[in-house]
Write a protein that holds these residues in place. Structure first.
Motif, short mmCIF file in Angstrom:
data_model
loop_
_atom_site.label_atom_id
_atom_site.label_comp_id
_atom_site.label_asym_id
_atom_site.label_seq_id
_atom_site.Cartn_x
_atom_site.Cartn_y
_atom_site.Cartn_z
N ALA A 37 0.84 -1.20 0.00
CA ALA A 37 0.00 0.00 0.00
C ALA A 37 0.88 1.25 0.00
CB ALA A 37 -0.91 0.00 1.22
N ALA A 38 0.57 2.19 -0.88
CA ALA A 38 1.40 3.37 -1.04
C ALA A 38 1.10 4.45 0.00
CB ALA A 38 1.23 3.95 -2.44
N SER A 39 -0.08 4.40 0.61
CA SER A 39 -0.48 5.44 1.56
C SER A 39 -1.17 4.82 2.76
CB SER A 39 -1.44 6.44 0.89
OG SER A 39 -2.00 7.33 1.84
N ARG A 40 -1.02 5.48 3.90
CA ARG A 40 -1.73 5.04 5.10
C ARG A 40 -3.24 5.13 4.94
NH1 ARG A 40 -0.11 4.24 10.23
NH2 ARG A 40 2.13 4.14 10.58
N ALA A 41 -3.70 5.92 4.00
CA ALA A 41 -5.13 6.05 3.79
C ALA A 41 -5.79 4.69 3.52
CB ALA A 41 -5.41 7.01 2.65
N THR A 42 -5.03 3.74 2.99
CA THR A 42 -5.54 2.38 2.77
C THR A 42 -6.10 1.81 4.07
OG1 THR A 42 -4.07 1.91 0.91
CG2 THR A 42 -4.86 0.02 2.17
N PHE A 43 -5.48 2.15 5.20
CA PHE A 43 -5.86 1.56 6.48
C PHE A 43 -6.89 2.40 7.23
CE2 PHE A 43 -1.41 0.45 5.50
CZ PHE A 43 -1.63 -0.88 5.18
N GLY A 44 -7.54 3.30 6.49
CA GLY A 44 -8.65 4.04 7.05
C GLY A 44 -9.98 3.53 6.55
N ASN A 45 -9.96 2.47 5.75
CA ASN A 45 -11.17 1.89 5.16
C ASN A 45 -11.24 0.40 5.48
OD1 ASN A 45 -12.00 4.33 3.75
ND2 ASN A 45 -10.24 3.95 2.42
N TRP A 46 -12.44 -0.14 5.50
CA TRP A 46 -12.58 -1.56 5.80
C TRP A 46 -12.20 -2.41 4.60
CZ3 TRP A 46 -15.72 -5.63 4.05
CH2 TRP A 46 -15.62 -6.79 4.83
N GLU A 121 3.04 -1.93 5.27
CA GLU A 121 2.15 -1.80 4.12
C GLU A 121 1.64 -3.13 3.56
OE1 GLU A 121 6.41 -1.32 2.41
OE2 GLU A 121 5.39 -1.22 4.34
N ALA A 122 2.06 -4.26 4.15
CA ALA A 122 1.70 -5.56 3.59
C ALA A 122 0.49 -6.17 4.29
CB ALA A 122 2.89 -6.50 3.64
N ALA A 123 -0.65 -5.48 4.22
CA ALA A 123 -1.90 -5.99 4.79
C ALA A 123 -3.06 -5.38 4.01
CB ALA A 123 -2.01 -5.65 6.27
N GLY A 124 -4.13 -6.15 3.89
CA GLY A 124 -5.32 -5.64 3.20
C GLY A 124 -6.49 -6.58 3.43
N THR A 125 -7.69 -6.04 3.36
CA THR A 125 -8.90 -6.84 3.53
C THR A 125 -9.71 -6.83 2.25
OG1 THR A 125 -9.05 -6.46 5.91
CG2 THR A 125 -11.09 -7.03 4.78
#
Length: 408
Positions: A37-46, A121-125
């Motif tokens: 993920a290029a930005s922390r904004a990724t981790f502001g969403n479900w 940055e290596a996480a995502g749902t």
């Protein structure tokens, strides 16, 4: 530049072009294709858009023709199922899964370990659409009612004659909530995420969710060297890599383990725990720290997850850990997927360091920092995560803080 390195460079550039919300991650040995993920904004969403979801694999992406793809199932006999049969004749479900690389946070170790130097940055749902593994095994004639103490080994089509990419999970976990996924966030599975079909193991580290799935084997134990009737080595990715151990140790092969809980293995002081379910973790997504904010009420928002366990509590600090406040958990609540949290922060002008720490339903709380090689597993007793040679399963909260500038 070697042909292999040139091919990897081309693959990474193609992925970055398809996924504008990611950026390349430093790889000390240039063995992996890695974007996060290029930005922390990724981790502001479900839900993590495909365009922002991290990618990691070692071997080149194999050619995957969905129309001709088959999966071989081996138990007492051998059965071959086509992807078309899985989709058209068996049930289709969707599961929410927070996928995290077991090496997430590796770059926070001091001294650094080798390989991909992930920060956080290596996480995502994502929502993964596919066929329940239980339905697939029943269709193949596997006696799932009496075999739950056995193991399921998944093998990827990126395997080579020199080495198989094989991972084993308990059959009980596979029957519980795992799927053979052919869709991601309502779209066909992208090439870099395992097209045309991959195993998805909810709540467990990404290495267990084998991509480009070509074979499933029901076995009496975990994959070990020589346990597969195929060429090359078999056990590296189960018995050697993705094990938590001190510098210089060589993990012993095991047929089985008493518990697949990664944290439980650490607490038990066992030798070289395996990275199965994810340790409790949290990240602040917004504010990102990329731009200054204006004083007043600022909503701090982020995500927290705990593998097979539920997130029980998230605490937030806006003063670098001097004081802590309970954040509110909200939004979707699915087993194996992260929860959103938020906190209304009355921000004054100045520079502020935001930290978050999560606790799971068993009372396990993120440690503050990562220990030293000399401390080994004793670091857990002092609130530090054990430094380990592979840099696996790190979940210290202080390295993941974000600095926010607040103006008048």
């Amino acid at each position: 530049m070697s042909d292999a390195r040139e091919g990897r460079r081309e693959e990474i550039e193609a992925i970055l072009d398809r996924k504008p919300g990611t950026s390349e991650t430093r790889d000390e040995t240039e063995r992996y294709t890695a974007v996060g993920a290029a930005s922390r904004a990724t981790f502001g969403n479900w839900l993590t858009p495909i365009e922002e979801h991290f990618v990691l694999h070692r071997n080149p992406i194999p050619d995957g023709d969905a129309d001709s793809w088959t999966i071989t199932l081996v138990d007492d006999g051998e059965t071959e199922l086509s992807l078309a049969e899985l989709i058209e004749e068996l049930p289709t479900v969707a599961v929410a899964h927070t996928m995290e690389c077991a090496g997430n946070g590796r770059g926070q170790h001091d001294p650094e370990t080798g390989n991909v130097q992930w920060d956080c940055e290596a996480a995502g749902t994502a929502l993964w659409t596919g066929t329940p593994v239980s339905s697939v095994l029943r269709a193949a004639g596997v006696d799932v009612d009496t075999d739950e103490d056995r193991w399921l080994t998944a093998i990827g089509a990126d395997s080579t004659d020199e080495e198989a990419f094989a991972r084993s999970i308990p059959l009980s976990k596979a029957l519980d909530d795992c799927v053979l996924a052919h869709g991601m966030n309502g779209q066909p599975l992208p090439d870099e995420h395992g097209h045309p079909v991959r195993l998805v193991v909810p709540g467990w580290y990404g290495v267990n969710s084998v991509k480009w799935l070509s074979e499933l084997r029901v076995m009496d134990g975990m994959v070990r060297e020589g346990s597969l009737d195929r060429p090359g080595s078999h056990a590296r990715w189960q018995q050697d890599e993705y094990r938590i151990h001190a510098a210089g140790e060589e993990p012993a092969e095991n047929e089985t383990v008493e518990t697949t809980g990664t944290w439980a293995q650490l607490e038990a002081g066992g030798t070289a725990p395996y990275t199965f379910d994810e340790t409790v973790m949290s990240l602040v997504g917004r504010p990102t720290g990329e731009d200054a904010r204006t004083q007043g009420t600022i909503e701090v928002r982020g995500v927290a997850w705990a593998g097979d366990e539920r997130v029980e509590r998230v605490e937030l600090s806006t003063d670098d850990g001097d004081s802590w406040h309970d954040a509110e958990l909200f939004g979707p609540d699915y087993r194996g997927a992260w929860r959103l949290f938020r906190y209304d922060w009355e921000a004054d002008p100045g520079e502020h360091r935001l930290l978050s720490r999560a606790s799971d339903e068993r009372g396990r709380t993120q440690p503050e920092t990562i220990g030293t090689p000399e401390e080994s597993f004793d670091a857990l007793d002092d609130g530090r995560y054990p430094w380990n040679e592979g840099g696996y399963a790190a979940n210290a909260f202080r390295p993941n803080g974000v600095t926010v500038e607040v103006t008048d």
